[in-house]
Design a protein around this motif. Structure first.
Motif, PDB file in Angstrom:
ATOM      1  N   ASP A   1       0.801  -1.226   0.000  1.00  0.00           N
ATOM      2  CA  ASP A   1       0.000   0.000   0.000  1.00  0.00           C
ATOM      3  C   ASP A   1       0.834   1.276   0.000  1.00  0.00           C
ATOM      4  OD1 ASP A   1       0.926   0.189   2.634  1.00  0.00           O
ATOM      5  OD2 ASP A   1      -1.059   0.029   3.553  1.00  0.00           O
TER       6      ASP A   1
ATOM      7  N   LEU B   1       1.630   3.037   2.162  1.00  0.00           N
ATOM      8  CA  LEU B   1       0.989   3.947   3.107  1.00  0.00           C
ATOM      9  C   LEU B   1       0.185   5.046   2.398  1.00  0.00           C
ATOM     10  CD1 LEU B   1       0.963   3.527   6.103  1.00  0.00           C
ATOM     11  CD2 LEU B   1       2.665   5.319   6.378  1.00  0.00           C
TER      12      LEU B   1
ATOM     13  N   LEU C   1      -6.122   5.301   2.766  1.00  0.00           N
ATOM     14  CA  LEU C   1      -6.735   3.985   2.907  1.00  0.00           C
ATOM     15  C   LEU C   1      -7.676   3.661   1.759  1.00  0.00           C
ATOM     16  CD1 LEU C   1      -7.097   1.434   4.554  1.00  0.00           C
ATOM     17  CD2 LEU C   1      -8.820   2.633   5.932  1.00  0.00           C
TER      18      LEU C   1
ATOM     19  N   ALA D   1      -5.661   2.484  -1.170  1.00  0.00           N
ATOM     20  CA  ALA D   1      -5.064   1.171  -0.922  1.00  0.00           C
ATOM     21  C   ALA D   1      -6.106   0.071  -1.030  1.00  0.00           C
ATOM     22  CB  ALA D   1      -4.406   1.154   0.453  1.00  0.00           C
ATOM     23  N   VAL D   2      -7.277   0.297  -0.483  1.00  0.00           N
ATOM     24  CA  VAL D   2      -8.360  -0.693  -0.564  1.00  0.00           C
ATOM     25  C   VAL D   2      -8.812  -0.878  -2.010  1.00  0.00           C
ATOM     26  CG1 VAL D   2     -10.747  -1.173   0.080  1.00  0.00           C
ATOM     27  CG2 VAL D   2      -9.142  -0.346   1.805  1.00  0.00           C
TER      28      VAL D   2
ATOM     29  N   THR E   1       0.821  -3.917   4.091  1.00  0.00           N
ATOM     30  CA  THR E   1       0.750  -2.551   4.583  1.00  0.00           C
ATOM     31  C   THR E   1       2.121  -2.106   5.066  1.00  0.00           C
ATOM     32  OG1 THR E   1      -0.185  -1.018   6.194  1.00  0.00           O
ATOM     33  CG2 THR E   1      -0.029  -3.332   6.872  1.00  0.00           C
TER      34      THR E   1
ATOM     35  N   ALA F   1       2.705   0.218   7.186  1.00  0.00           N
ATOM     36  CA  ALA F   1       2.483   1.014   8.386  1.00  0.00           C
ATOM     37  C   ALA F   1       3.757   1.180   9.207  1.00  0.00           C
ATOM     38  CB  ALA F   1       1.386   0.375   9.245  1.00  0.00           C
TER      39      ALA F   1
ATOM     40  N   ASP G   1      -2.779   1.492  12.902  1.00  0.00           N
ATOM     41  CA  ASP G   1      -2.911   1.706  11.463  1.00  0.00           C
ATOM     42  C   ASP G   1      -2.829   0.383  10.720  1.00  0.00           C
ATOM     43  OD1 ASP G   1      -3.271   3.180   9.151  1.00  0.00           O
ATOM     44  OD2 ASP G   1      -1.155   3.713   8.966  1.00  0.00           O
TER      45      ASP G   1
ATOM     46  N   GLU H   1      -6.126  -1.458  11.209  1.00  0.00           N
ATOM     47  CA  GLU H   1      -7.212  -0.868  10.427  1.00  0.00           C
ATOM     48  C   GLU H   1      -7.078  -1.213   8.952  1.00  0.00           C
ATOM     49  OE1 GLU H   1      -9.352   3.467   9.547  1.00  0.00           O
ATOM     50  OE2 GLU H   1      -7.300   3.407  10.331  1.00  0.00           O
ATOM     51  N   ARG H   2      -5.865  -1.059   8.428  1.00  0.00           N
ATOM     52  CA  ARG H   2      -5.641  -1.364   7.023  1.00  0.00           C
ATOM     53  C   ARG H   2      -5.805  -2.860   6.751  1.00  0.00           C
ATOM     54  NH1 ARG H   2      -2.735   2.460   3.853  1.00  0.00           N
ATOM     55  NH2 ARG H   2      -2.725   4.477   4.886  1.00  0.00           N
TER      56      ARG H   2
ATOM     57  N   ALA I   1      -9.406  -3.844   6.600  1.00  0.00           N
ATOM     58  CA  ALA I   1     -10.023  -3.324   5.368  1.00  0.00           C
ATOM     59  C   ALA I   1      -9.598  -4.145   4.160  1.00  0.00           C
ATOM     60  CB  ALA I   1      -9.645  -1.858   5.180  1.00  0.00           C
ATOM     61  N   PHE I   2      -8.349  -4.577   4.129  1.00  0.00           N
ATOM     62  CA  PHE I   2      -7.862  -5.394   3.009  1.00  0.00           C
ATOM     63  C   PHE I   2      -8.548  -6.753   2.996  1.00  0.00           C
ATOM     64  CE2 PHE I   2      -3.504  -3.043   3.233  1.00  0.00           C
ATOM     65  CZ  PHE I   2      -4.093  -1.926   2.677  1.00  0.00           C
TER      66      PHE I   2
END
Length: 257
Positions: free
Chosen positions: A112, A114, A117, A120-121, A144, A146, A161, A164-165, A168-169
């Motif tokens: 991603d 960084l 978001l 990246a998603v 990620t 992060a 972070d 969260e990422r 979501a992924f």
């Protein structure tokens, strides 16, 4: 096996209770040497190492067609599933994954960097959609950065972070979440707790717990990135230095090429 069958097997290896260790390779001869070992269940390419092989710096500087050509040669030379390092998707994660599948690739890392978001998603979603369109249950290891790019942030911020990422992924269809970084057991445990059991993948670095402990903590996969090529090149330099100093070739050299 077909590409779809290899992808199914790679996804199974990620979900199995046993930690999946993948030793990164960069060309056909390194791949066949590692694939010949009884403990090899899958392979992963190292994008940094393939780029270096052709004289390019890391970070999508190598032309995509050249990277994919080498990955395809590796896939065709071995019988185990191959996961490819595709950097950030070379500007079009969906199209890059489609082309990688055309080379027989069973899974891939997409990083991603960084980025925001939502961007990246979207890249993860595009990669998953491309694989679905090809009828391949692709093992997408969404990375990620992060920790890699968050060195100026607090540890707690990076962990939050990454979680969260990562979530979501996974919601976007990724098989697992790759969180590279140099951290210890406490951070690994928090990442697994936040992202999910058998969903986190790591890179072997100094300070990262041993494989047996990572398996106990619920980590899915451990890879080694460009370090494997560096070890090989270091051994080559050491041999050359010894020969220049008057040494001779050691006994027991294995004819692996």
């Amino acid at each position: 096996m077909t590409t779809a069958e290899r992808a199914t097997e790679l996804r199974r290896l990620h979900a199995a209770p046993e930690l999946l260790q993948v030793v990164n390779v960069w060309d056909v001869v390194s791949a066949t040497a590692v694939a010949a070992l009884p403990g090899t269940r899958a392979l992963a390419t190292a994008g940094h190492s393939i780029a270096a092989t052709f004289g390019y710096p890391d970070g999508e500087q190598i032309p995509l067609h050249l990277m994919l050509d080498m990955v395809g040669r590796i896939v065709r030379a071995v019988d185990v599933p191959v996961s490819a390092d595709l950097d950030a998707g070379f500007g079009d994660a969906g199209e890059t994954v489609r082309r990688a599948i055309g080379q027989g690739v069973a899974g891939a890392n997409i990083e991603d960097q960084l980025k925001p978001l939502d961007e990246a998603v979207a890249a993860v979603s595009a990669a998953v959609a491309a694989a679905d369109a090809e009828g391949v249950p692709f093992a997408l290891n969404a990375r990620t950065d992060a920790f890699v790019r968050g060195r100026d942030r607090s540890l707690d911020t990076n962990i939050a972070d990454a979680i969260e990422r990562g979530r979501a992924f996974l919601d976007a269809g990724a098989t697992s979440v790759f969180v590279p970084g140099m951290f210890g057991e406490d951070v690994v445990a928090r990442l697994v707790d936040g992202i999910g059991d058998r969903k986190v993948t790591l890179i072997g670095l100094p300070g990262v717990p041993a494989p047996a402990r990572l398996q106990e903590l619920g980590v899915a996969r451990l890879s080694y990135g460009p370090t494997t090529q560096r070890v090989a090149l270091g051994a080559l330099q050491d041999l050359a230095t010894s020969l220049y100093d008057g040494g001779v070739l050691p006994e027991g050299i294995r004819p692996l090429n």
